[in-house]
Design a protein around this motif. Structure first.
Motif, PDB file in Angstrom:
ATOM      1  N   LYS A   4     -41.766 -30.045 -27.454  1.00  0.00           N
ATOM      2  CA  LYS A   4     -42.796 -30.767 -27.227  1.00  0.00           C
ATOM      3  C   LYS A   4     -43.367 -30.460 -26.296  1.00  0.00           C
ATOM      4  N   GLN A   6     -46.661 -29.154 -24.781  1.00  0.00           N
ATOM      5  CA  GLN A   6     -47.772 -29.660 -23.049  1.00  0.00           C
ATOM      6  C   GLN A   6     -49.170 -29.364 -22.651  1.00  0.00           C
ATOM      7  N   ARG A  63     -53.522 -36.353 -25.023  1.00  0.00           N
ATOM      8  CA  ARG A  63     -51.666 -36.691 -25.031  1.00  0.00           C
ATOM      9  C   ARG A  63     -50.934 -38.176 -24.697  1.00  0.00           C
ATOM     10  N   VAL A  65     -48.238 -40.154 -23.552  1.00  0.00           N
ATOM     11  CA  VAL A  65     -46.215 -39.614 -23.287  1.00  0.00           C
ATOM     12  C   VAL A  65     -45.923 -40.864 -23.059  1.00  0.00           C
ATOM     13  N   SER A  72     -44.805 -39.031 -27.626  1.00  0.00           N
ATOM     14  CA  SER A  72     -45.597 -38.974 -26.930  1.00  0.00           C
ATOM     15  C   SER A  72     -47.222 -38.883 -28.792  1.00  0.00           C
TER      16      SER A  72
END
Length: 125
Positions: A4, A6, A63, A65, A72
């Motif tokens: 993922k 970030q 984003r 999460v 997410s």
């Protein structure tokens, strides 16, 4: 496994812009905190949700999460207008799809995957 992406900064994001985007998307900027680890990244939390707002190349990524999970969601915005950047969203989806396919091929081998794709194409025709 697919990694993922970030927030790691990449462009300039001011506190004023991050606050405006948080209010636009979530109705509040309460708890918005500047990251001490990443330049141009801001965070806030709502219960088990962590909100990340950061510069991402030529866009701003927002984003959401799950704090203790793997899920997410991400949206990209134009840094000048704070409108959704649909081209960046499409690119993000393409990159994720490419990573999923790459993981599948690396896990199962190209010959097996080729046979699976051929079988799917034959079923559709």
């Amino acid at each position: 496994m697919t990694k993922k992406k970030q927030c790691h900064g990449g462009g300039k994001l001011t506190a004023k812009t991050a606050r405006a985007l948080a209010i636009q998307e979530f109705g509040t900027a309460r708890g918005l905190t500047k990251s001490t680890s990443f330049v141009g990244a801001y965070f806030m939390e709502f219960g088990n949700l962590r909100i990340e707002i950061c510069a991402d190349a030529a866009c701003i990524a927002v984003r959401v999460v799950l704090a203790h999970g793997t899920g997410s969601s991400v949206k990209y915005f134009d840094p000048d207008t704070l409108q959704e950047n649909f081209k960046a969203i499409d690119k993000h989806r393409e990159d994720e799809d490419r990573a999923i396919i790459s993981d599948w091929v690396n896990l199962n081998g190209p010959e097996y995957c080729r046979k699976q794709v051929e079988a799917i194409w034959k079923q559709g025709g």
